[in-house]
Design a protein around this motif. Structure first.
Motif, PDB file in Angstrom:
ATOM      1  N   ASP A 107     -27.586  25.666 -24.422  1.00 19.35           N
ATOM      2  CA  ASP A 107     -26.230  25.100 -24.333  1.00 19.35           C
ATOM      3  C   ASP A 107     -26.230  23.651 -23.864  1.00 19.35           C
ATOM      4  O   ASP A 107     -25.480  23.272 -22.948  1.00 19.35           O
ATOM      5  N   ASP A 108     -27.082  22.838 -24.457  1.00 19.48           N
ATOM      6  CA  ASP A 108     -27.149  21.394 -24.194  1.00 19.48           C
ATOM      7  C   ASP A 108     -27.724  21.037 -22.820  1.00 19.48           C
ATOM      8  O   ASP A 108     -27.617  19.878 -22.389  1.00 19.48           O
ATOM      9  N   TYR A 109     -28.351  22.002 -22.145  1.00 18.51           N
ATOM     10  CA  TYR A 109     -29.065  21.696 -20.908  1.00 18.51           C
ATOM     11  C   TYR A 109     -30.561  21.873 -21.148  1.00 18.51           C
ATOM     12  O   TYR A 109     -31.012  22.931 -21.608  1.00 18.51           O
ATOM     13  N   LEU A 110     -31.292  20.817 -20.854  1.00 20.28           N
ATOM     14  CA  LEU A 110     -32.729  20.820 -21.063  1.00 20.28           C
ATOM     15  C   LEU A 110     -33.441  21.001 -19.726  1.00 20.28           C
ATOM     16  O   LEU A 110     -33.170  20.283 -18.765  1.00 20.28           O
ATOM     17  N   TYR A 111     -34.350  21.985 -19.692  1.00 17.36           N
ATOM     18  CA  TYR A 111     -35.147  22.259 -18.496  1.00 17.36           C
ATOM     19  C   TYR A 111     -36.573  21.793 -18.764  1.00 17.36           C
ATOM     20  O   TYR A 111     -37.172  22.154 -19.778  1.00 17.36           O
ATOM     21  N   ALA A 112     -37.106  20.988 -17.863  1.00 20.86           N
ATOM     22  CA  ALA A 112     -38.435  20.413 -18.057  1.00 20.86           C
ATOM     23  C   ALA A 112     -39.231  20.496 -16.771  1.00 20.86           C
ATOM     24  O   ALA A 112     -38.688  20.348 -15.668  1.00 20.86           O
ATOM     25  N   ASP A 215     -29.760  34.874 -19.617  1.00 16.96           N
ATOM     26  CA  ASP A 215     -29.421  34.007 -18.482  1.00 16.96           C
ATOM     27  C   ASP A 215     -30.596  33.736 -17.567  1.00 16.96           C
ATOM     28  O   ASP A 215     -30.419  33.388 -16.383  1.00 16.96           O
ATOM     29  N   PHE A 216     -31.810  33.878 -18.106  1.00 19.74           N
ATOM     30  CA  PHE A 216     -32.996  33.688 -17.268  1.00 19.74           C
ATOM     31  C   PHE A 216     -33.997  32.762 -17.956  1.00 19.74           C
ATOM     32  O   PHE A 216     -34.200  32.840 -19.171  1.00 19.74           O
ATOM     33  N   VAL A 227     -39.444  32.792 -12.065  1.00 22.27           N
ATOM     34  CA  VAL A 227     -38.190  33.317 -12.605  1.00 22.27           C
ATOM     35  C   VAL A 227     -37.017  32.513 -12.063  1.00 22.27           C
ATOM     36  O   VAL A 227     -36.896  32.300 -10.850  1.00 22.27           O
ATOM     37  N   PHE A 228     -36.133  32.077 -12.982  1.00 23.58           N
ATOM     38  CA  PHE A 228     -34.942  31.319 -12.600  1.00 23.58           C
ATOM     39  C   PHE A 228     -33.714  31.953 -13.241  1.00 23.58           C
ATOM     40  O   PHE A 228     -33.714  32.246 -14.441  1.00 23.58           O
ATOM     41  N   ASN A 229     -32.685  32.148 -12.447  1.00 25.64           N
ATOM     42  CA  ASN A 229     -31.387  32.575 -12.973  1.00 25.64           C
ATOM     43  C   ASN A 229     -30.621  31.309 -13.358  1.00 25.64           C
ATOM     44  O   ASN A 229     -30.363  30.454 -12.517  1.00 25.64           O
ATOM     45  N   ILE A 230     -30.283  31.187 -14.645  1.00 24.98           N
ATOM     46  CA  ILE A 230     -29.601  29.972 -15.125  1.00 24.98           C
ATOM     47  C   ILE A 230     -28.176  30.283 -15.588  1.00 24.98           C
ATOM     48  O   ILE A 230     -27.647  29.626 -16.487  1.00 24.98           O
ATOM     49  N   THR A 231     -27.561  31.294 -14.958  1.00 27.79           N
ATOM     50  CA  THR A 231     -26.153  31.585 -15.272  1.00 27.79           C
ATOM     51  C   THR A 231     -25.315  30.333 -15.070  1.00 27.79           C
ATOM     52  O   THR A 231     -24.452  29.995 -15.885  1.00 27.79           O
ATOM     53  N   ASP A 232     -25.565  29.643 -13.975  1.00 32.00           N
ATOM     54  CA  ASP A 232     -24.990  28.310 -13.747  1.00 32.00           C
ATOM     55  C   ASP A 232     -26.018  27.319 -14.284  1.00 32.00           C
ATOM     56  O   ASP A 232     -27.012  27.014 -13.622  1.00 32.00           O
ATOM     57  N   LEU A 233     -25.787  26.819 -15.487  1.00 31.78           N
ATOM     58  CA  LEU A 233     -26.795  26.024 -16.186  1.00 31.78           C
ATOM     59  C   LEU A 233     -27.219  24.782 -15.421  1.00 31.78           C
ATOM     60  O   LEU A 233     -28.377  24.361 -15.495  1.00 31.78           O
ATOM     61  N   ASP A 238     -33.758  29.634  -8.077  1.00 28.30           N
ATOM     62  CA  ASP A 238     -35.174  29.990  -8.040  1.00 28.30           C
ATOM     63  C   ASP A 238     -35.331  31.366  -7.403  1.00 28.30           C
ATOM     64  O   ASP A 238     -35.069  31.549  -6.219  1.00 28.30           O
ATOM     65  N   LEU A 239     -35.782  32.348  -8.218  1.00 29.46           N
ATOM     66  CA  LEU A 239     -35.964  33.703  -7.725  1.00 29.46           C
ATOM     67  C   LEU A 239     -37.419  33.932  -7.332  1.00 29.46           C
ATOM     68  O   LEU A 239     -38.257  33.041  -7.423  1.00 29.46           O
ATOM     69  N   GLU A 240     -37.719  35.150  -6.938  1.00 26.83           N
ATOM     70  CA  GLU A 240     -39.067  35.491  -6.491  1.00 26.83           C
ATOM     71  C   GLU A 240     -40.049  35.413  -7.657  1.00 26.83           C
ATOM     72  O   GLU A 240     -39.792  35.940  -8.746  1.00 26.83           O
TER      73      GLU A 240
END
Length: 416
Positions: A107-112, A215-216, A227-233, A238-240
């Motif tokens: 959704d137009d958010y880039l994770y790097a 959403d992960f 593991v990251f929850n990206i519900t809020d983009l 940062d999860l365990e």
């Protein structure tokens, strides 16, 4: 008589020099030497910059999102290419990110990745890319050593003020004895020590270490699934981490399973509970560099032997995963030095390094049929899209159109 004696002495001298030279050559060989690419800690904190299009230095993985292609420049950042017209792709910009090797987009958010940090960028307007977040020290074992290197040299690093962001490989003559002794010691240390259905999510190749599922975001490093929850983009949580073993290299998703490629085998994790991936099973092979893709009841794994990838011969392994708890080798095929691979319907694409791009009909996995072999290119990573095939190798982005029983080249964009 005197002339004959002189001639014999001259020939003897030549033979002596020739033998001595031959013995000397046997003592030395060409090896890949890895030296660290360094950056000051001060510069690293301000290391994400949006720049105009620039020549690529060392092409890495590719990623496709909507009408754009992102090409990693190993340890330097990401080149953005407008692919609205695959016959004439155009460079848009260069996102400079220190230590970057992987990205993923939703959704137009880039994770790097930027070494141990996760950077979030808003790419809704590729003419005005903005940095919206940076999570520090969340990718703990993310500096990946180049597996193809024979020697590592890092003695001159000032760890108090500098950071290693990657590695530069050069070819040098070194003593065979030195190589064999350090190789054995290093091996002792080691031994003991996708196809996206959601159009809002981009698609990486088989060499990817990042994977978004719903959403992960799952990001593998050498030992863990981060593991990251990206519900809020804009604000990943940062999860365990989940410990996954040694030398994890790649990640692929099918359904509610993650398939991890490592230098020791393939690991399958259940993500029915997405925040806590759970090991289901594993398939072990000899030590080798190992990406994996999955289609239906089969996992396709390329093994690249040699150098620090291990002693295993290179090849393509096809693994039966119809019983997900007990994966079994179905058949294997020899390869020269494979990297990425991909699948589109009944076509299987294998990037066999300097041996080129190989295209197979996989209708019968026990009897692959060769459809084509593009020999005069050095191949690295491949992504089969719905309408065309993307492939990167040796600083060139290639695109192919699918034919019924083959593929044909439609464009080649030099990145250097």
């Amino acid at each position: 008589m005197k002339d004959k004696i002189l001639l014999l002495l001259f020939v003897s001298a030549l033979l002596f020099v020739s033998c001595d030279k031959s013995e000397d050559q046997e003592k030395y060989a060409d090896y890949q030497v890895a030296r660290p690419l360094k950056i000051s800690k001060t510069e690293f904190k301000n290391s994400v910059t949006i720049l105009p299009p620039a020549p690529i230095e060392s092409s890495g993985k590719i990623y496709a999102y909507q009408n754009y292609i992102f090409v990693n420049d190993k340890f330097r950042g990401v080149h953005v290419i407008d692919n609205s017209n695959p016959e004439n792709p155009k460079k848009v910009s260069f996102i400079k990110i220190a230590g970057n090797v992987d990205i993923s987009v939703k959704d137009d958010y880039l994770y790097a990745d930027s070494l141990t940090d996760l950077v979030v960028l808003d790419i809704s307007n590729l003419e005005d890319i903005t940095i919206v977040n940076r999570l520090e020290n969340v990718l703990r074992d993310n500096v990946v050593w180049p597996a193809q290197a024979d020697f590592f040299e890092w003695e001159d690093v000032d760890y108090e003020n500098e950071m290693i962001v990657g590695w530069e490989l050069v070819t040098e003559k070194r003593s065979v004895e030195e190589y064999e002794s350090q190789f054995v010691n290093r091996m002792d240390d080691v031994l003991f020590a996708e196809v996206a259905n959601d159009v809002s999510v981009g698609q990486g190749g088989s060499l990817a270490r990042f994977k978004i599922v719903d959403d992960f975001l799952y990001a593998v490093d050498s030992h863990n699934i981060n593991v990251f929850n990206i519900t809020d983009l804009e604000n990943p949580k940062d999860l365990e981490d989940v410990y996954a073993g040694f030398d994890i290299e790649t990640i692929f998703n099918q359904g509610h399973y993650l398939f991890l490629g490592s230098m020791r085998g393939m690991y399958i994790y259940d993500i029915a509970a997405p925040a806590t991936p759970t090991l289901v099973s594993e398939f072990q092979h000899g030590t080798a560099c190992d990406p994996v893709v999955v289609d239906g009841d089969y996992a396709y794994v390329t093994l690249r032997g040699g150098n620090q990838c291990g002693a295993t011969e290179s090849g393509l392994f096809i693994i039966d995963i119809s019983n997900i708890s007990q994966p079994e080798l179905k058949v294997s095929y020899p390869m020269d030095g494979p990297y990425g691979l991909g699948i589109k319907d009944e076509k299987l694409f294998v990037c066999d390094g300097e041996s080129g791009l190989k295209v197979y009909d996989k209708t019968n996995v026990e009897d692959l049929t060769t459809l084509n072999h593009f020999k005069n290119i050095n191949t690295f990573d491949v992504i089969p899209l719905n309408d065309n095939l993307l492939m990167v190798g040796d600083g060139v982005l290639y695109q192919y159109a699918y034919l019924e029983k083959d593929i044909t080249l439609i464009s080649a964009l030099p990145l250097h």
